[in-house]
Design a protein around this motif. Structure first.
Motif, PDB file in Angstrom:
ATOM      1  N   TYR A  74      22.979  19.440  -3.029  1.00 47.38           N
ATOM      2  CA  TYR A  74      22.693  19.764  -4.330  1.00 47.38           C
ATOM      3  C   TYR A  74      21.515  18.671  -4.989  1.00 47.38           C
ATOM      4  CZ  TYR A  74      23.659  20.023  -9.510  1.00 47.38           C
ATOM      5  OH  TYR A  74      23.423  20.108 -10.854  1.00 47.38           O
ATOM      6  N   LEU A  75      21.459  17.313  -4.708  1.00 49.45           N
ATOM      7  CA  LEU A  75      20.383  16.593  -5.266  1.00 49.45           C
ATOM      8  C   LEU A  75      19.096  17.009  -4.652  1.00 49.45           C
ATOM      9  CD1 LEU A  75      20.519  12.866  -6.019  1.00 49.45           C
ATOM     10  CD2 LEU A  75      18.559  13.851  -4.684  1.00 49.45           C
ATOM     11  N   ALA A  76      19.115  17.359  -3.419  1.00 53.12           N
ATOM     12  CA  ALA A  76      18.152  18.001  -2.750  1.00 53.12           C
ATOM     13  C   ALA A  76      17.154  19.092  -3.393  1.00 53.12           C
ATOM     14  CB  ALA A  76      17.943  17.960  -1.331  1.00 53.12           C
ATOM     15  N   SER A  77      18.292  19.840  -3.909  1.00 55.84           N
ATOM     16  CA  SER A  77      18.016  21.275  -4.819  1.00 55.84           C
ATOM     17  C   SER A  77      17.460  20.813  -5.807  1.00 55.84           C
ATOM     18  CB  SER A  77      18.965  22.227  -4.557  1.00 55.84           C
ATOM     19  OG  SER A  77      19.434  22.607  -3.343  1.00 55.84           O
ATOM     20  N   VAL A  78      17.690  19.928  -6.771  1.00 47.58           N
ATOM     21  CA  VAL A  78      17.586  19.604  -7.787  1.00 47.58           C
ATOM     22  C   VAL A  78      15.885  19.056  -7.928  1.00 47.58           C
ATOM     23  CG1 VAL A  78      17.416  18.129  -9.692  1.00 47.58           C
ATOM     24  CG2 VAL A  78      19.755  19.080  -8.972  1.00 47.58           C
ATOM     25  N   VAL A  79      15.778  18.108  -6.846  1.00 53.20           N
ATOM     26  CA  VAL A  79      14.472  17.513  -6.533  1.00 53.20           C
ATOM     27  C   VAL A  79      13.414  18.767  -6.034  1.00 53.20           C
ATOM     28  CG1 VAL A  79      12.933  16.338  -5.133  1.00 53.20           C
ATOM     29  CG2 VAL A  79      15.214  15.246  -5.847  1.00 53.20           C
ATOM     30  N   ALA A  80      13.835  19.551  -5.201  1.00 49.67           N
ATOM     31  CA  ALA A  80      12.962  20.870  -4.800  1.00 49.67           C
ATOM     32  C   ALA A  80      12.552  21.641  -5.845  1.00 49.67           C
ATOM     33  CB  ALA A  80      13.642  21.499  -3.732  1.00 49.67           C
ATOM     34  N   SER A  81      13.539  21.689  -7.153  1.00 50.61           N
ATOM     35  CA  SER A  81      13.135  22.373  -8.285  1.00 50.61           C
ATOM     36  C   SER A  81      11.961  22.010  -9.045  1.00 50.61           C
ATOM     37  CB  SER A  81      14.411  22.586  -9.172  1.00 50.61           C
ATOM     38  OG  SER A  81      15.521  23.429  -8.388  1.00 50.61           O
ATOM     39  N   LEU A  82      11.720  20.678  -8.777  1.00 45.60           N
ATOM     40  CA  LEU A  82      10.499  20.081  -9.496  1.00 45.60           C
ATOM     41  C   LEU A  82       9.285  20.170  -8.703  1.00 45.60           C
ATOM     42  CD1 LEU A  82      12.211  16.573 -10.556  1.00 45.60           C
ATOM     43  CD2 LEU A  82      12.507  18.853 -11.402  1.00 45.60           C
ATOM     44  N   ASN A  83       9.303  21.171  -7.904  1.00 45.99           N
ATOM     45  CA  ASN A  83       8.080  21.682  -6.888  1.00 45.99           C
ATOM     46  C   ASN A  83       7.703  20.353  -6.009  1.00 45.99           C
ATOM     47  OD1 ASN A  83       7.587  24.297  -8.155  1.00 45.99           O
ATOM     48  ND2 ASN A  83       6.874  23.302 -10.028  1.00 45.99           N
ATOM     49  N   ALA A  84       8.627  19.624  -5.543  1.00 46.32           N
ATOM     50  CA  ALA A  84       8.402  18.632  -4.546  1.00 46.32           C
ATOM     51  C   ALA A  84       8.808  19.243  -3.190  1.00 46.32           C
ATOM     52  CB  ALA A  84       9.416  17.395  -4.826  1.00 46.32           C
ATOM     53  N   HIS A  85       8.015  18.643  -2.151  1.00 49.09           N
ATOM     54  CA  HIS A  85       8.292  18.870  -0.879  1.00 49.09           C
ATOM     55  C   HIS A  85       9.231  18.144  -0.378  1.00 49.09           C
ATOM     56  CE1 HIS A  85       4.798  21.302  -0.955  1.00 49.09           C
ATOM     57  NE2 HIS A  85       4.069  20.308  -1.400  1.00 49.09           N
ATOM     58  N   VAL A  86      10.612  18.579   0.127  1.00 50.17           N
ATOM     59  CA  VAL A  86      11.652  17.993   0.230  1.00 50.17           C
ATOM     60  C   VAL A  86      12.163  17.886   1.917  1.00 50.17           C
ATOM     61  CG1 VAL A  86      14.341  17.451  -0.217  1.00 50.17           C
ATOM     62  CG2 VAL A  86      12.569  18.202  -1.994  1.00 50.17           C
ATOM     63  N   VAL A  87      12.416  16.861   2.412  1.00 56.70           N
ATOM     64  CA  VAL A  87      13.327  16.586   3.519  1.00 56.70           C
ATOM     65  C   VAL A  87      14.589  16.067   3.402  1.00 56.70           C
ATOM     66  CG1 VAL A  87      13.139  15.465   5.827  1.00 56.70           C
ATOM     67  CG2 VAL A  87      11.130  16.228   4.721  1.00 56.70           C
ATOM     68  N   ALA A  88      15.715  16.794   3.743  1.00 63.27           N
ATOM     69  CA  ALA A  88      16.971  16.144   3.595  1.00 63.27           C
ATOM     70  C   ALA A  88      17.578  15.880   4.870  1.00 63.27           C
ATOM     71  CB  ALA A  88      17.902  17.552   3.253  1.00 63.27           C
ATOM     72  N   LEU A  89      17.796  14.576   4.705  1.00 63.07           N
ATOM     73  CA  LEU A  89      18.411  13.618   6.060  1.00 63.07           C
ATOM     74  C   LEU A  89      20.004  13.295   5.754  1.00 63.07           C
ATOM     75  CD1 LEU A  89      18.082  11.951   8.442  1.00 63.07           C
ATOM     76  CD2 LEU A  89      17.700   9.999   7.115  1.00 63.07           C
ATOM     77  N   GLU A  90      20.491  13.834   6.810  1.00 66.81           N
ATOM     78  CA  GLU A  90      22.040  13.931   7.017  1.00 66.81           C
ATOM     79  C   GLU A  90      22.578  13.603   8.525  1.00 66.81           C
ATOM     80  OE1 GLU A  90      25.434  13.030   6.634  1.00 66.81           O
ATOM     81  OE2 GLU A  90      24.777  13.542   4.531  1.00 66.81           O
ATOM     82  N   SER A  91      23.448  12.765   8.661  1.00 66.27           N
ATOM     83  CA  SER A  91      23.657  12.545  10.096  1.00 66.27           C
ATOM     84  C   SER A  91      25.143  13.444  10.504  1.00 66.27           C
ATOM     85  CB  SER A  91      24.154  11.035   9.976  1.00 66.27           C
ATOM     86  OG  SER A  91      25.217  10.713   9.159  1.00 66.27           O
ATOM     87  N   GLY A 144       4.333  18.280  -5.880  1.00 70.06           N
ATOM     88  CA  GLY A 144       3.521  18.332  -4.650  1.00 70.06           C
ATOM     89  C   GLY A 144       3.986  17.028  -3.910  1.00 70.06           C
ATOM     90  N   GLU A 145       4.464  16.098  -4.397  1.00 69.76           N
ATOM     91  CA  GLU A 145       5.057  14.924  -3.750  1.00 69.76           C
ATOM     92  C   GLU A 145       6.105  15.200  -2.762  1.00 69.76           C
ATOM     93  OE1 GLU A 145       4.185  10.990  -6.521  1.00 69.76           O
ATOM     94  OE2 GLU A 145       6.055  12.067  -7.124  1.00 69.76           O
ATOM     95  N   ARG A 146       5.961  14.276  -1.478  1.00 68.36           N
ATOM     96  CA  ARG A 146       6.678  14.435  -0.508  1.00 68.36           C
ATOM     97  C   ARG A 146       8.195  13.567  -0.679  1.00 68.36           C
ATOM     98  NH1 ARG A 146       4.680  16.828   4.062  1.00 68.36           N
ATOM     99  NH2 ARG A 146       5.778  15.229   5.372  1.00 68.36           N
ATOM    100  N   VAL A 147       9.279  13.938  -0.689  1.00 68.77           N
ATOM    101  CA  VAL A 147      10.401  13.262  -1.102  1.00 68.77           C
ATOM    102  C   VAL A 147      11.430  13.403  -0.012  1.00 68.77           C
ATOM    103  CG1 VAL A 147      12.252  13.028  -2.741  1.00 68.77           C
ATOM    104  CG2 VAL A 147      10.053  14.067  -3.494  1.00 68.77           C
ATOM    105  N   LEU A 148      12.045  12.217   0.522  1.00 67.29           N
ATOM    106  CA  LEU A 148      13.095  12.195   1.516  1.00 67.29           C
ATOM    107  C   LEU A 148      14.468  11.944   0.942  1.00 67.29           C
ATOM    108  CD1 LEU A 148      14.159  12.014   4.399  1.00 67.29           C
ATOM    109  CD2 LEU A 148      13.483   9.563   4.193  1.00 67.29           C
ATOM    110  N   ILE A 149      15.483  12.814   0.752  1.00 70.49           N
ATOM    111  CA  ILE A 149      16.669  12.553   0.334  1.00 70.49           C
ATOM    112  C   ILE A 149      17.722  12.041   1.374  1.00 70.49           C
ATOM    113  CG2 ILE A 149      18.712  13.653  -0.772  1.00 70.49           C
ATOM    114  CD1 ILE A 149      15.795  13.622  -2.401  1.00 70.49           C
ATOM    115  N   VAL A 150      18.123  10.887   1.495  1.00 71.09           N
ATOM    116  CA  VAL A 150      18.852  10.226   2.593  1.00 71.09           C
ATOM    117  C   VAL A 150      20.335  10.262   2.116  1.00 71.09           C
ATOM    118  CG1 VAL A 150      19.322   7.976   3.749  1.00 71.09           C
ATOM    119  CG2 VAL A 150      17.231   8.431   2.925  1.00 71.09           C
ATOM    120  N   ALA A 151      21.378  10.713   3.141  1.00 74.06           N
ATOM    121  CA  ALA A 151      22.662  11.045   2.960  1.00 74.06           C
ATOM    122  C   ALA A 151      22.769  12.336   2.084  1.00 74.06           C
ATOM    123  CB  ALA A 151      23.362   9.879   2.398  1.00 74.06           C
ATOM    124  N   ALA A 152      22.018  13.598   2.379  1.00 70.99           N
ATOM    125  CA  ALA A 152      21.733  14.553   1.698  1.00 70.99           C
ATOM    126  C   ALA A 152      23.140  15.192   1.355  1.00 70.99           C
ATOM    127  CB  ALA A 152      20.596  15.383   2.108  1.00 70.99           C
TER     128      ALA A 152
END
Length: 251
Positions: A114-131, A102-110
């Motif tokens: 892949y890493l964002a997907s690992v985090v999302a698999s932990l039932n977190a709410h993920v925002v992936a930031l990429e430029s 349930g935690e809100r997680v920002l992945i910077v330089a996503a």
């Protein structure tokens, strides 16, 4: 794509996905060996991370030329200055973050997600930031398969993703020299920042930083005083070039 969040995948499929053979089950055994040989021996004991890395198709997250090395103990180039961190780094960074459901997680330089997907698999709410627009497109294609709930935001890394703030956790998918200023306003009061900190040379230290605030007499949160940082293991990691400090002008 504008510098706003995007939750709709591109209509065209990424070459990372489209160029795969229809049957890529040959990677399954290699994936299990990666976890057993590279991840578990390094004190990664969160069963959620182990399960995620046993199941997520890492081979989908790299360019075709690197696919044969997808499960090797190495960091792989994704193009445009981004990298897929070696498996043990991904696992240990995520474990350091102590992510709760349930935690809100920002992945910077996503990168490609892949890493964002690992985090999302932990039932977190993920925002992936990429430029980089092409990596955002590829990341959409990857996470549409692996973690459809991830929100992608294209924009300058140094600005974070304010539309979805505050975040309980901010994770940098690569090494940084210093914590960017956007973290002050976009991290929740009791949040934490995780990544690799590189002060000099190629070796970086994994870090967990939390707001260091001056309290008041009754124990309430006071003014922001900087970061309370704890370092753990050392490992080589590529710097996120876009977040390097601007050199000071010298006379």
């Amino acid at each position: 794509m504008s510098q706003t969040q995007s939750q709709t995948a591109e209509s065209s499929r990424s070459p990372l996905i489209a160029s795969l053979p229809s049957d890529h089950s040959e990677f399954s055994e290699i994936r299990q060996r990666m976890v057993d040989d590279q991840v578990r021996p390094l004190e990664v004991n969160d069963p959620r991370i182990i399960t995620a890395m046993r199941n997520l198709p890492r081979e989908l997250a790299v360019p075709p030329a690197e696919r044969g090395f997808a499960y090797a103990d190495r960091t792989l180039p994704l193009g445009n200055g981004r990298y897929l961190l070696q498996p043990m780094l991904t696992a240990r960074i995520v474990q350091t973050a102590r992510i709760a459901a349930g935690e809100r997680v920002l992945i910077v330089a996503a990168g490609t997600g892949y890493l964002a997907s690992v985090v999302a698999s932990l039932n977190a709410h993920v925002v992936a930031l990429e430029s980089e627009a092409e990596l955002v497109r590829q990341g959409h294609a990857y996470t549409d398969v692996t973690a459809p709930g991830i929100i992608w935001h294209q924009g300058p890394l140094a600005e974070g993703a304010p539309e979805n703030a505050p975040y309980d956790i901010i994770i940098f998918d690569g090494a940084i020299r210093e914590i960017p200023s956007f973290c002050v306003t976009q991290l929740a009061a009791d949040g934490r920042i995780v990544g690799m900190m590189g002060k000099s040379g190629d070796i970086c230290s994994a870090f967990l930083a939390e707001p260091d605030r001056a309290g008041t007499a009754n124990g309430a949160a006071g003014t922001f005083e900087g970061w309370a940082t704890r370092l753990s293991f050392d490992a080589p990691a590529p710097l996120i070039q876009e977040l390097l400090p601007i050199p000071a002008f010298a006379f």
